[in-house]
Design an enzyme around this catalytic site. Structure first.
Site, PDB file in Angstrom:
ATOM      1  N   ARG A  63       0.828  -0.672  -0.703  1.00  0.00           N
ATOM      2  CA  ARG A  63       0.286   0.219   0.185  1.00  0.00           C
ATOM      3  C   ARG A  63       0.609   1.088  -0.199  1.00  0.00           C
ATOM      4  NH1 ARG A  63      -2.671  -4.156   1.517  1.00  0.00           N
ATOM      5  NH2 ARG A  63      -0.642  -4.524   2.672  1.00  0.00           N
ATOM      6  N   THR A  64       1.708   1.406   0.701  1.00  0.00           N
ATOM      7  CA  THR A  64       2.500   2.863   1.284  1.00  0.00           C
ATOM      8  C   THR A  64       3.387   3.214  -0.064  1.00  0.00           C
ATOM      9  OG1 THR A  64       2.970   2.185   3.788  1.00  0.00           O
ATOM     10  CG2 THR A  64       4.216   4.029   2.872  1.00  0.00           C
ATOM     11  N   LYS A  92      25.924  -3.697   0.840  1.00  0.00           N
ATOM     12  CA  LYS A  92      27.619  -3.839   0.540  1.00  0.00           C
ATOM     13  C   LYS A  92      27.762  -3.381   1.249  1.00  0.00           C
ATOM     14  CE  LYS A  92      27.192  -3.063  -4.035  1.00  0.00           C
ATOM     15  NZ  LYS A  92      28.041  -1.943  -5.173  1.00  0.00           N
ATOM     16  N   ARG A 113      10.972   3.740   3.616  1.00  0.00           N
ATOM     17  CA  ARG A 113      10.690   2.574   5.215  1.00  0.00           C
ATOM     18  C   ARG A 113      12.757   1.929   5.936  1.00  0.00           C
ATOM     19  NH1 ARG A 113       5.738  -1.203   4.877  1.00  0.00           N
ATOM     20  NH2 ARG A 113       5.001   0.664   4.963  1.00  0.00           N
ATOM     21  N   HIS A 140       4.793   5.590  11.511  1.00  0.00           N
ATOM     22  CA  HIS A 140       3.832   5.565  10.353  1.00  0.00           C
ATOM     23  C   HIS A 140       3.489   7.200  10.033  1.00  0.00           C
ATOM     24  CE1 HIS A 140       2.549   3.715   6.397  1.00  0.00           C
ATOM     25  NE2 HIS A 140       2.767   3.046   7.128  1.00  0.00           N
TER      26      HIS A 140
HETATM   27  N1   CP Z   1      -0.920  -0.293   5.827  1.00  0.00           N
HETATM   28  C1   CP Z   1       1.241  -0.394   4.901  1.00  0.00           C
HETATM   29  O1   CP Z   1       1.787   0.556   5.740  1.00  0.00           O
HETATM   30  O2   CP Z   1       0.545  -1.165   4.419  1.00  0.00           O
HETATM   31  P1   CP Z   1       2.050  -2.185   3.766  1.00  0.00           P
HETATM   32  O3   CP Z   1       2.929  -2.301   4.532  1.00  0.00           O
HETATM   33  O4   CP Z   1       1.414  -2.723   2.233  1.00  0.00           O
HETATM   34  O5   CP Z   1       2.892  -0.601   2.906  1.00  0.00           O
END
Ligand code: CP
Length: 313
Positions: A63-64, A92, A113, A140
Protein backbone atom coordinates in the site's frame (compact mmCIF):
# COMPACT_ATOMS: atom_id res chain seq x y z
CA UNK A 1 0.19 26.58 -9.07
CA UNK A 2 -1.53 28.56 -6.32
CA UNK A 3 -3.76 30.37 -8.89
CA UNK A 4 -5.79 27.19 -9.33
CA UNK A 5 -4.97 25.28 -6.15
CA UNK A 6 -4.91 26.88 -2.72
CA UNK A 7 -1.94 25.34 -0.92
CA UNK A 8 -1.85 25.88 2.85
CA UNK A 9 1.28 27.01 4.65
CA UNK A 10 3.44 24.10 5.85
CA UNK A 11 6.66 24.95 7.65
CA UNK A 12 8.32 21.54 7.67
CA UNK A 13 11.10 20.56 5.31
CA UNK A 14 10.74 16.84 6.13
CA UNK A 15 7.93 14.64 7.46
CA UNK A 16 9.36 11.87 9.62
CA UNK A 17 7.19 11.89 12.73
CA UNK A 18 3.49 12.64 13.17
CA UNK A 19 4.29 14.32 16.49
CA UNK A 20 6.00 17.13 14.57
CA UNK A 21 2.63 18.22 13.17
CA UNK A 22 0.31 20.63 14.94
CA UNK A 23 -3.43 20.08 14.93
CA UNK A 24 -3.64 22.94 12.39
CA UNK A 25 -1.05 21.21 10.15
CA UNK A 26 -3.16 18.04 10.20
CA UNK A 27 -6.35 19.96 9.42
CA UNK A 28 -4.60 21.70 6.52
CA UNK A 29 -3.27 18.42 5.12
CA UNK A 30 -6.71 16.80 5.31
CA UNK A 31 -8.32 19.81 3.66
CA UNK A 32 -5.78 19.75 0.80
CA UNK A 33 -6.34 16.00 0.54
CA UNK A 34 -10.06 16.57 0.08
CA UNK A 35 -9.39 19.13 -2.67
CA UNK A 36 -6.94 16.84 -4.48
CA UNK A 37 -9.29 13.88 -4.21
CA UNK A 38 -12.00 15.91 -5.95
CA UNK A 39 -9.68 16.78 -8.87
CA UNK A 40 -9.16 14.64 -11.96
CA UNK A 41 -5.64 13.32 -12.62
CA UNK A 42 -5.42 15.51 -15.68
CA UNK A 43 -6.23 18.65 -13.72
CA UNK A 44 -3.56 18.05 -11.08
CA UNK A 45 -0.70 16.56 -13.04
CA UNK A 46 1.00 19.96 -13.38
CA UNK A 47 1.67 20.11 -9.62
CA UNK A 48 4.86 18.04 -9.65
CA UNK A 49 5.62 18.16 -13.35
CA UNK A 50 9.37 17.65 -13.96
CA UNK A 51 9.89 16.49 -10.35
CA UNK A 52 11.50 13.16 -9.48
CA UNK A 53 10.53 11.18 -6.38
CA UNK A 54 12.87 8.46 -5.03
CA UNK A 55 11.13 5.64 -3.16
CA UNK A 56 13.66 3.82 -0.95
CA UNK A 57 11.91 0.87 0.66
CA UNK A 58 14.17 -1.27 2.84
CA UNK A 59 11.18 -3.26 4.16
CA UNK A 60 8.31 -4.87 2.21
CA UNK A 61 5.26 -2.77 1.31
CA UNK A 62 2.27 -2.90 -0.99
CA UNK A 63 0.00 0.00 0.00
CA UNK A 64 2.47 2.63 1.09
CA UNK A 65 4.94 2.24 -1.77
CA UNK A 66 2.37 1.90 -4.52
CA UNK A 67 0.11 4.67 -3.20
CA UNK A 68 3.14 7.00 -3.07
CA UNK A 69 3.96 5.99 -6.66
CA UNK A 70 0.35 6.47 -7.74
CA UNK A 71 0.25 9.87 -6.01
CA UNK A 72 3.51 10.92 -7.67
CA UNK A 73 2.27 9.93 -11.14
CA UNK A 74 -1.07 11.70 -10.55
CA UNK A 75 0.82 14.91 -9.81
CA UNK A 76 2.96 14.53 -12.94
CA UNK A 77 6.18 13.41 -11.23
CA UNK A 78 8.50 10.57 -12.22
CA UNK A 79 9.50 7.86 -9.73
CA UNK A 80 12.75 6.03 -8.94
CA UNK A 81 12.28 2.96 -6.75
CA UNK A 82 14.36 0.68 -4.56
CA UNK A 83 11.83 -1.93 -3.49
CA UNK A 84 14.25 -4.63 -2.46
CA UNK A 85 17.01 -3.78 0.07
CA UNK A 86 19.45 -6.26 -1.45
CA UNK A 87 19.51 -4.30 -4.70
CA UNK A 88 20.92 -1.14 -3.09
CA UNK A 89 24.53 -0.61 -2.04
CA UNK A 90 23.42 -0.47 1.61
CA UNK A 91 23.74 -4.26 1.36
CA UNK A 92 27.46 -3.71 0.58
CA UNK A 93 27.89 -1.69 3.76
CA UNK A 94 27.30 1.85 2.46
CA UNK A 95 26.00 4.14 5.20
CA UNK A 96 22.57 5.72 5.03
CA UNK A 97 24.25 9.14 5.14
CA UNK A 98 26.32 8.44 2.01
CA UNK A 99 23.31 6.88 0.29
CA UNK A 100 21.19 9.96 0.95
CA UNK A 101 23.92 12.43 -0.06
CA UNK A 102 24.06 10.64 -3.42
CA UNK A 103 20.34 9.97 -3.95
CA UNK A 104 19.35 13.53 -3.03
CA UNK A 105 21.24 14.67 -6.13
CA UNK A 106 19.10 12.38 -8.28
CA UNK A 107 15.67 13.54 -7.10
CA UNK A 108 13.52 16.27 -5.55
CA UNK A 109 12.08 14.24 -2.64
CA UNK A 110 12.85 10.93 -0.90
CA UNK A 111 10.25 8.54 0.52
CA UNK A 112 11.80 5.96 2.82
CA UNK A 113 10.75 2.86 4.81
CA UNK A 114 13.00 0.87 7.13
CA UNK A 115 12.98 -1.39 10.18
CA UNK A 116 14.74 1.27 12.26
CA UNK A 117 14.88 5.05 12.32
CA UNK A 118 16.72 5.51 8.99
CA UNK A 119 14.28 8.20 7.76
CA UNK A 120 15.23 10.40 10.73
CA UNK A 121 18.95 9.86 10.01
CA UNK A 122 18.31 10.57 6.33
CA UNK A 123 16.50 13.84 7.09
CA UNK A 124 19.54 15.08 9.03
CA UNK A 125 21.74 14.95 5.91
CA UNK A 126 19.32 15.33 3.02
CA UNK A 127 19.11 18.48 0.90
CA UNK A 128 15.70 17.36 -0.37
CA UNK A 129 12.61 16.58 1.72
CA UNK A 130 12.40 13.13 3.32
CA UNK A 131 9.08 11.44 4.08
CA UNK A 132 8.97 8.53 6.51
CA UNK A 133 6.94 5.73 4.92
CA UNK A 134 7.12 3.59 8.09
CA UNK A 135 10.07 3.05 10.43
CA UNK A 136 10.57 0.67 13.34
CA UNK A 137 7.61 -0.13 15.58
CA UNK A 138 6.56 3.42 16.40
CA UNK A 139 6.42 5.65 13.34
CA UNK A 140 4.11 5.46 10.36
CA UNK A 141 3.09 9.08 9.99
CA UNK A 142 1.56 8.89 6.51
CA UNK A 143 -0.59 5.93 7.60
CA UNK A 144 -1.82 8.00 10.58
CA UNK A 145 -2.91 10.79 8.22
CA UNK A 146 -4.51 8.28 5.86
CA UNK A 147 -6.49 6.87 8.80
CA UNK A 148 -7.56 10.30 10.06
CA UNK A 149 -8.69 11.26 6.57
CA UNK A 150 -10.70 8.02 6.33
CA UNK A 151 -12.34 8.73 9.71
CA UNK A 152 -13.12 12.34 8.76
CA UNK A 153 -14.70 11.15 5.51
CA UNK A 154 -16.96 8.79 7.40
CA UNK A 155 -17.93 10.84 10.47
CA UNK A 156 -17.20 14.39 9.29
CA UNK A 157 -15.35 14.93 12.59
CA UNK A 158 -12.28 13.77 14.49
CA UNK A 159 -13.64 14.45 17.99
CA UNK A 160 -16.18 12.87 20.33
CA UNK A 161 -15.48 9.35 19.12
CA UNK A 162 -14.98 6.04 20.92
CA UNK A 163 -12.08 4.18 19.34
CA UNK A 164 -10.69 0.74 20.20
CA UNK A 165 -7.23 -0.28 19.00
CA UNK A 166 -6.96 -4.06 19.08
CA UNK A 167 -4.16 -6.61 18.72
CA UNK A 168 -0.39 -6.39 18.66
CA UNK A 169 -0.16 -2.77 19.76
CA UNK A 170 3.46 -3.10 20.85
CA UNK A 171 4.78 -3.63 17.34
CA UNK A 172 2.19 -1.68 15.36
CA UNK A 173 3.71 1.58 14.11
CA UNK A 174 0.32 2.32 12.52
CA UNK A 175 -1.43 2.23 15.91
CA UNK A 176 1.32 4.08 17.79
CA UNK A 177 1.34 6.90 15.23
CA UNK A 178 -2.44 7.09 14.84
CA UNK A 179 -3.01 7.25 18.62
CA UNK A 180 -0.59 10.19 18.86
CA UNK A 181 -2.16 12.00 15.91
CA UNK A 182 -5.74 11.35 17.08
CA UNK A 183 -4.93 12.62 20.58
CA UNK A 184 -4.54 16.13 19.13
CA UNK A 185 -8.35 16.16 18.71
CA UNK A 186 -10.64 16.65 21.69
CA UNK A 187 -13.03 14.47 23.66
CA UNK A 188 -12.11 11.11 22.19
CA UNK A 189 -12.11 7.92 24.26
CA UNK A 190 -9.36 5.46 23.39
CA UNK A 191 -9.49 1.79 24.40
CA UNK A 192 -6.19 -0.08 23.93
CA UNK A 193 -6.93 -3.81 23.80
CA UNK A 194 -4.08 -6.30 23.73
CA UNK A 195 -2.44 -9.11 25.68
CA UNK A 196 -0.20 -7.83 28.50
CA UNK A 197 2.93 -8.71 26.48
CA UNK A 198 1.79 -6.72 23.43
CA UNK A 199 0.69 -3.46 25.04
CA UNK A 200 1.13 -0.08 23.36
CA UNK A 201 4.49 1.63 23.93
CA UNK A 202 4.33 3.07 27.47
CA UNK A 203 5.81 6.36 26.24
CA UNK A 204 3.09 6.70 23.61
CA UNK A 205 0.38 5.65 26.10
CA UNK A 206 1.57 8.33 28.52
CA UNK A 207 1.49 11.05 25.85
CA UNK A 208 -1.99 10.06 24.65
CA UNK A 209 -3.24 9.96 28.24
CA UNK A 210 -2.17 13.56 28.80
CA UNK A 211 -4.75 14.69 26.22
CA UNK A 212 -7.46 12.02 26.01
CA UNK A 213 -9.48 9.50 27.98
CA UNK A 214 -7.69 6.17 27.80
CA UNK A 215 -8.29 2.61 29.03
CA UNK A 216 -6.23 -0.55 28.66
CA UNK A 217 -8.20 -3.80 28.41
CA UNK A 218 -7.58 -7.39 27.36
CA UNK A 219 -10.92 -8.00 25.60
CA UNK A 220 -13.19 -5.97 23.33
CA UNK A 221 -16.43 -7.87 23.95
CA UNK A 222 -17.85 -5.63 26.68
CA UNK A 223 -17.12 -2.33 24.99
CA UNK A 224 -18.13 -3.22 21.42
CA UNK A 225 -21.62 -1.63 21.73
CA UNK A 226 -20.05 1.73 22.68
CA UNK A 227 -17.60 1.94 19.81
CA UNK A 228 -17.60 4.15 16.74
CA UNK A 229 -14.36 2.65 15.44
CA UNK A 230 -12.70 -0.70 16.01
CA UNK A 231 -9.16 -0.57 14.61
CA UNK A 232 -7.58 -4.00 14.34
CA UNK A 233 -3.99 -4.76 13.60
CA UNK A 234 -2.15 -7.96 12.73
CA UNK A 235 0.44 -9.78 14.81
CA UNK A 236 3.75 -8.50 13.47
CA UNK A 237 5.28 -11.97 13.09
CA UNK A 238 8.47 -10.57 11.59
CA UNK A 239 9.23 -8.62 14.80
CA UNK A 240 8.99 -11.29 17.51
CA UNK A 241 9.25 -15.06 17.89
CA UNK A 242 6.52 -16.32 20.22
CA UNK A 243 3.55 -14.98 18.23
CA UNK A 244 1.77 -18.36 17.84
CA UNK A 245 0.07 -18.21 21.25
CA UNK A 246 -1.63 -14.91 20.32
CA UNK A 247 -2.89 -15.94 16.88
CA UNK A 248 -6.52 -16.46 17.91
CA UNK A 249 -6.64 -13.79 20.63
CA UNK A 250 -8.59 -11.14 18.72
CA UNK A 251 -10.65 -12.35 15.81
CA UNK A 252 -13.81 -10.52 14.75
CA UNK A 253 -16.81 -12.51 13.55
CA UNK A 254 -20.41 -11.79 12.65
CA UNK A 255 -21.49 -12.52 16.25
CA UNK A 256 -19.18 -9.78 17.46
CA UNK A 257 -21.17 -7.29 15.37
CA UNK A 258 -24.65 -8.13 16.67
CA UNK A 259 -24.98 -5.32 19.21
CA UNK A 260 -22.82 -2.62 17.75
CA UNK A 261 -23.71 0.95 16.76
CA UNK A 262 -25.16 1.14 13.27
CA UNK A 263 -22.35 3.46 12.16
CA UNK A 264 -19.49 1.44 13.66
CA UNK A 265 -16.59 1.14 11.25
CA UNK A 266 -13.98 -1.61 11.21
CA UNK A 267 -10.56 -0.26 10.29
CA UNK A 268 -7.24 -2.00 9.70
CA UNK A 269 -4.01 -0.62 8.21
CA UNK A 270 -3.63 -3.91 6.28
CA UNK A 271 -2.20 -6.36 5.48
CA UNK A 272 -4.53 -8.50 7.60
CA UNK A 273 -3.88 -12.06 8.64
CA UNK A 274 -6.72 -13.82 10.46
CA UNK A 275 -8.13 -11.04 12.66
CA UNK A 276 -10.82 -10.03 10.15
CA UNK A 277 -12.24 -13.01 8.24
CA UNK A 278 -12.96 -12.43 4.54
CA UNK A 279 -16.63 -13.21 5.30
CA UNK A 280 -16.88 -9.80 7.03
CA UNK A 281 -15.78 -7.88 3.93
CA UNK A 282 -19.38 -7.49 2.82
CA UNK A 283 -20.51 -6.22 6.24
CA UNK A 284 -21.74 -2.61 6.19
CA UNK A 285 -19.25 -1.97 9.01
CA UNK A 286 -16.15 -2.99 7.07
CA UNK A 287 -14.20 0.07 6.01
CA UNK A 288 -10.57 -1.09 5.59
CA UNK A 289 -10.47 -1.09 1.79
CA UNK A 290 -11.94 2.43 1.63
CA UNK A 291 -9.35 3.36 4.28
CA UNK A 292 -6.52 2.01 2.10
CA UNK A 293 -7.85 3.98 -0.89
CA UNK A 294 -7.45 7.20 1.13
CA UNK A 295 -3.68 6.64 1.01
CA UNK A 296 -3.38 8.07 -2.51
CA UNK A 297 -4.93 11.54 -2.00
CA UNK A 298 -3.26 11.91 1.41
CA UNK A 299 0.15 11.18 -0.13
CA UNK A 300 -0.65 13.53 -3.01
CA UNK A 301 -1.23 16.25 -0.43
CA UNK A 302 2.05 15.50 1.36
CA UNK A 303 4.06 15.47 -1.88
CA UNK A 304 2.43 18.76 -2.92
CA UNK A 305 3.23 20.44 0.41
CA UNK A 306 6.81 19.22 0.70
CA UNK A 307 7.75 19.82 -2.93
CA UNK A 308 6.36 23.31 -2.73
CA UNK A 309 8.15 24.05 0.57
CA UNK A 310 11.49 22.83 -0.71
CA UNK A 311 12.97 26.19 -1.63
CA UNK A 312 11.35 28.31 1.06
CA UNK A 313 12.18 26.29 4.20
N1 CP B 1 -0.45 -0.23 5.84
C1 CP B 1 0.78 -0.44 5.31
O1 CP B 1 1.80 0.20 5.70
O2 CP B 1 0.79 -1.38 4.33
P1 CP B 1 2.08 -1.80 3.50
O3 CP B 1 3.05 -2.43 4.47
O4 CP B 1 1.59 -2.75 2.46
O5 CP B 1 2.69 -0.55 2.92
Amino acid sequence: MSAVLKIPKFFHKHFVNVEDLSKKDIENILSLTQTLESMSRKSKNFIAENKIIANLFFEPSTRTRLSFESAAYSLGAKVLTVAEPNTSSISKGETIEDTIKVVSNYCDLIVMRSSNDLPLQASAVSDVPVINAGSGTLKHPTQALTDLYAVKKKFNKLSNLNIAFVGDLKHSRAVNSLALAFSKFSNNNFFFISPEELKLSSAVFKKVKEKSNVSQLDSFNKILPELDIIYLTRLQRERFKNFKKFEKAYVLNSNSLKNVKKNLIIMHPLPRTNEIPVSLDKSKHSYYFEQAACGVPVREALLTLLLKQKKSV
